[in-house]
Design an enzyme around this catalytic site. Structure first.
Site, PDB file in Angstrom:
ATOM      1  N   ARG A 164       0.834  -1.217   0.000  1.00  0.00           N
ATOM      2  CA  ARG A 164       0.000   0.000   0.000  1.00  0.00           C
ATOM      3  C   ARG A 164       0.858   1.252   0.000  1.00  0.00           C
ATOM      4  O   ARG A 164       1.915   1.282   0.641  1.00  0.00           O
ATOM      5  CB  ARG A 164      -0.884   0.029   1.264  1.00  0.00           C
ATOM      6  CG  ARG A 164      -1.945  -1.028   1.277  1.00  0.00           C
ATOM      7  CD  ARG A 164      -2.715  -1.038   2.588  1.00  0.00           C
ATOM      8  NE  ARG A 164      -2.740  -2.377   3.151  1.00  0.00           N
ATOM      9  CZ  ARG A 164      -3.025  -2.664   4.413  1.00  0.00           C
ATOM     10  NH1 ARG A 164      -3.320  -1.698   5.263  1.00  0.00           N
ATOM     11  NH2 ARG A 164      -3.014  -3.904   4.835  1.00  0.00           N
ATOM     12  N   GLU A 208      -1.955  -9.727  19.717  1.00  0.00           N
ATOM     13  CA  GLU A 208      -3.333  -9.265  19.566  1.00  0.00           C
ATOM     14  C   GLU A 208      -4.330 -10.269  20.135  1.00  0.00           C
ATOM     15  O   GLU A 208      -5.357  -9.894  20.688  1.00  0.00           O
ATOM     16  CB  GLU A 208      -3.624  -8.959  18.094  1.00  0.00           C
ATOM     17  CG  GLU A 208      -2.851  -7.726  17.638  1.00  0.00           C
ATOM     18  CD  GLU A 208      -2.761  -7.562  16.133  1.00  0.00           C
ATOM     19  OE1 GLU A 208      -3.583  -6.837  15.578  1.00  0.00           O
ATOM     20  OE2 GLU A 208      -1.847  -8.134  15.516  1.00  0.00           O
TER      21      GLU A 208
END
Ligand code: ADP
Length: 414
Positions: free
Chosen positions: A244, A390
């Site tokens: 990206r 996470e």
């Protein structure tokens, strides 16, 4: 027998990752990944961690998330860890976009599902997959509490001055355009862990967290509260990433469409999938880029330099946002494993009190495991490497919600 276990589910567009944790001592009882859901040959790899059993693999067709989750439930049951076990307290679901509605982990009911659905336009690839995962898990055990933990929640404390774009206000409001930020569970976990590494309470510490994986983002955390973050309305803004662009003049999009004749979908694909490190030099894996840099490859060097320049710019900007900085923390695949990136990103910032100790930064083996400091003891700003977790963060937030007897919070649209 008390219910002290949490199953964490991370449902992507064609995969489901899961971990079963025992919250009494933080051990992982099982973990796995079902992938290529919807394709002819799907695959489930299941690892029974507590029993020390062998990793098991199933190759078959999972037509949808339901089929994949049923297979996961079967594997867990075979280890005596089925979804109907009275030891299981809840399922914690990673949900990518909570918009402004969800400012905390939330017990899932029909109203919450409707609200996650309403936010689909903000995360068209992720929220539908997350919803499917939740609905399937509800079917498998309708009595089990299910909790949504959002990637965006940690960033809901970012003040309006940082969260709003300078876009005409009525238009921005109509289309819910603002900075939401992502990777929130990682930024929350790493900023707290960094404070612990300094022997302080999170409320006493200002940290810049650099989450550098395939996707990458920075956040500025002031006394435990996020005050700025680099990803925006979508996970495209900010740092240079694997594929990206990160920050880009928005007029580039108009130029590509007007002059380049590209369609919306073509530009979308270009910016999200064919840019970043891969678009600059053909590789998105930092190991490969470093190998090519060592060989004198100019394209790889330029890609690396652009990546580093962007990082450094954000560190400087977020230092200014915070005013006082106690620590910079590196996390995720690149941040945890690339001494070259850590060294280059902070080189030349000695004037700001930021220094990296070369020996600590480049340590290998046992010295390079776990959360650790890589700055010299006397440095004004600590530099830390903190492996992110996470799943543990989602499990802890889920367990806190279902086990403390507090009234359970529902998300209320802001
Ligand atoms: P994500 O969860 O966003 O897919 P990760 O946090 O797992 O990403 O990070 C993946 C990236 O980490 C890989 O693309 C690779 O560039 C980088 N990485 C992993 N190991 C190393 C290493 N030893 N040195 C440098 N980069 C690494």
């Amino acid at each position: 027998m008390s219910a002290t276990r949490v199953l964490v589910l991370n449902s992507g567009s064609s995969s489901v990752k899961y971990q079963l944790l025992e919250m009494a001592d933080g051990t992982r009882l099982a973990a796995g990944l079902a992938e290529r859901i919807g394709e002819r040959q799907s695959r489930l790899v299941h690892r029974p961690l507590a029993s020390g059993g062998e990793r098991r693999e199933r190759v078959e067709q999972f037509a949808d998330h339901g089929a994949a989750l049923r297979a996961v439930a079967e594997e867990l049951r075979a280890d005596g860890l089925g979804l109907d076990s009275p030891r299981l307290a809840a399922i914690g679901h990673r949900v990518v976009h909570g918009g402004q509605s969800f400012t905390r982990p939330t017990l899932i009911d029909d109203a919450v599902l409707d609200e996650i659905e309403r936010l689909v336009p903000l995360a068209p690839l992720h929220n539908p997959a997350n919803l499917t995962g939740i609905r399937t898990a509800q079917d498998l055990n309708p009595h089990l509490p299910q909790v949504a933990v959002f990637d965006t929640t940690f960033h809901t404390t970012v003040p309006e001055s940082a969260a709003r774009y300078a876009l005409e206000k009525t238009t921005a409001d109509e289309y819910l355009i603002r900075r939401y930020g992502f990777h929130g569970t990682s930024h929350a976990y790493v900023s707290r862990r960094t404070a612990a590494l300094l022997g302080k309470d999170p409320s006493q510490v200002n940290v810049i967290v650099l989450h550098l994986g395939n996707g990458a983002s920075v956040s500025a955390v002031e006394g435990g509260r996020c005050v700025e973050t680099s990803m925006g309305m979508t996970p495209l803004e900010g740092l240079v990433m694997g594929t990206r662009t990160g920050d880009l003049d928005p007029a580039v999009v108009l130029h590509l469409m007007r002059i380049g004749g590209m369609t919306v979908d073509e530009v979308d694909e270009l910016l999200n999938k064919r840019s970043g490190l891969a678009g600059l030099c053909g590789d998105n894996d930092m190991r490969e880029i470093r190998r090519r840099v060592e060989e004198g490859d100019e394209n790889a060097q330029l890609a690396f330099d652009i990546y580093i320049h962007r990082l450094k710019k954000y560190v400087g900007a977020y230092f200014a946002v915070l005013g006082r900085l106690d620590a910079v923390a590196f996390t995720a695949g690149v941040g945890e494993n690339s001494p070259a990136v850590r060294r280059a990103a902070l080189a030349g910032l000695e004037g700001l009190g930021i220094r990296v100790d070369p020996a600590l930064n480049e340590a290998e083996g046992a010295a390079a495991e776990g959360a650790r400091l890589i700055s010299p003891g006397e440095a004004r700003v600590a530099v830390a490497v903190v492996p992110t977790d996470e799943e543990l963060e989602i499990a802890q937030q889920t367990y806190a919600l279902v086990s403390d007897g507090e009234p359970q919070q529902r998300g209320e649209p802001a």
